[in-house]
Design an enzyme around this catalytic site. Structure first.
Site, PDB file in Angstrom:
ATOM      1  N   CYS A   1      -6.619  11.335   9.955  1.00  0.00           N
ATOM      2  CA  CYS A   1      -7.087  10.131  10.629  1.00  0.00           C
ATOM      3  C   CYS A   1      -8.591  10.069  10.422  1.00  0.00           C
ATOM      4  O   CYS A   1      -9.327  10.902  10.968  1.00  0.00           O
ATOM      5  CB  CYS A   1      -6.735  10.172  12.111  1.00  0.00           C
ATOM      6  SG  CYS A   1      -7.197   8.682  13.008  1.00  0.00           S
TER       7      CYS A   1
ATOM      8  N   GLU B   1      -5.253   3.908   7.672  1.00  0.00           N
ATOM      9  CA  GLU B   1      -4.905   4.865   6.619  1.00  0.00           C
ATOM     10  C   GLU B   1      -4.826   4.106   5.312  1.00  0.00           C
ATOM     11  O   GLU B   1      -4.531   2.900   5.294  1.00  0.00           O
ATOM     12  CB  GLU B   1      -3.587   5.580   6.943  1.00  0.00           C
ATOM     13  CG  GLU B   1      -3.332   6.792   6.082  1.00  0.00           C
ATOM     14  CD  GLU B   1      -4.491   7.774   6.087  1.00  0.00           C
ATOM     15  OE1 GLU B   1      -5.300   7.723   5.114  1.00  0.00           O
ATOM     16  OE2 GLU B   1      -4.611   8.553   7.035  1.00  0.00           O
TER      17      GLU B   1
END
Length: 366
Positions: free
Chosen positions: A2, A131
């Site tokens: 992340c 992402e």
């Protein structure tokens, strides 16, 4: 992994979105407290490591630093990217990456094992995270988040409004929750039941519950130890709760300590493995959140069972503008249609030229 999140709600909205039911069945809200060193949380569509983001944890970690020591939970800004307590030198210059903590090694590496053994478990709060999927045309960003009610649209709100509402633009990172405790009277004609719940400024008086029922004696209970608290119902967006670990770094000069965190990551579930092989450890229920932060009751060995891949996410592609951590416009989280031809100044000029007048007139101008 992340590497970027979005968090656009103002502090009072974050508190509302974190409303919970305590062990006595009361609906409560965590308490917002400022970062110990005066660092600010700023709402943003594109939060990068080293920024300060809201973190939920047990109030027992902060009993020494705020007045309401009975709060079960607190939310406070912490630096993304954990600075270990033993680090020497600049707390923003760590020789290794601590933005994310791989679950597979969190009980083996000193950086994470030591704070976890101390009970420094937390929940990172965000609208969602970004992402990137590698394609033949480059990396395409996606925004991942919890499914939202039909009434909630992206972006959740404008950051400018959040700044104004919370008076953040004047340098104060929180807006105090207004708590006006008026007497609450309830009457039920079926049993003549009357409840009077009030907050008294007179220290000699007691908060009482008076209950009168047909054919029964007067019943009086002292509610001082367990008052009923009504909090507004939250109808806004669902925040994404990600499990994390934090640590407290104390400067040698005696200045305020620095609180910082790492997001715990796991192997991706089918929600994400098509995009990336790692994902944050998401807590999917109120009970999971409680068990993760309740270090005094839930031992670490039991709490770690919550750290696992979860299938709970929604997603959509977003603009590649989010690739720059300096870009914070609302379209960071706005859905885009993939495969749509990209416009450029030349093509826009040609389209405007074609739209004006007839082709015959344009031919005469050549």
């Amino acid at each position: 992994m992340c590497g970027r999140t979005a968090c656009t709600l103002a502090p009072d909205e974050i508190i509302g979105a974190c409303t919970y039911t305590d062990k006595n069945g009361n609906r409560k809200q965590p308490q917002w407290i400022d970062a110990s060193g005066g660092q600010k949380y700023w709402p943003s569509y594109n939060k990068a490591p080293s920024s300060y983001t809201p973190v939920l944890t047990s109030g027992k970690h902060f009993d020494h630093s705020f007045h309401d020591s009975k709060s079960d939970r607190v939310v406070t800004p912490m630096k993304w990217g954990m600075t270990p307590s033993w680090h020497q030198g600049d707390p923003f210059k760590i020789p290794y990456e601590t933005n994310n903590c791989r679950a597979e090694g969190m009980l083996e590496k000193k950086t994470y094992k030591v704070p976890l053994k101390k009970g420094f478990r937390c929940v990172i709060l965000a609208d969602g995270f970004f992402e990137w999927k590698t394609t033949k045309d480059g990396k395409q960003p996606y925004f991942f988040y919890l499914p939202q009610p039909d009434t909630v649209q992206f972006p959740f709100r404008t950051v400018e409004t959040a700044l104004n509402d919370s008076k953040l633009s004047q340098g104060s990172p929180k807006k105090e929750l207004e708590a006006t405790h008026e007497p609450d009277f309830k009457l039920s004609a079926s049993n003549l039941k009357v409840e009077h719940l009030s907050q008294s400024d007179n220290e000699d008086s007691r908060e009482m519950k008076i209950e009168v029922q047909e054919g029964k004696d007067l019943k009086v209970e002292n509610l001082q130890e367990n008052p009923k608290v009504d909090v507004p119902t939250w109808n806004g967006p669902r925040l994404l709760p990600m499990a994390g670990v934090f640590d407290i770094w104390k400067p040698h000069d005696g200045s305020p300590p620095l609180y910082s965190y790492s997001i715990i990551t796991v192997s991706s579930s089918s929600d994400m493995d098509w995009c990336h092989h790692r994902m944050p450890a998401i807590l999917t229920s109120e009970q999971e959140i409680q068990d993760w932060i309740d270090f005094s009751t839930i031992p670490l060995e039991k709490a770690t069972s919550l750290i696992k891949p979860q299938k709970c996410l929604s997603h959509h592609p977003v603009s590649t503008a989010v690739n720059s951590s300096r870009y914070h416009a609302p379209n960071c989280v706005t859905p885009v249609v993939l495969g749509k031809p990209k416009s450029n100044p030349s093509s826009n000029l040609m389209m405007n030229w074609l739209k004006s007048g007839s082709p015959a007139k344009k031919m005469k101008l050549v």
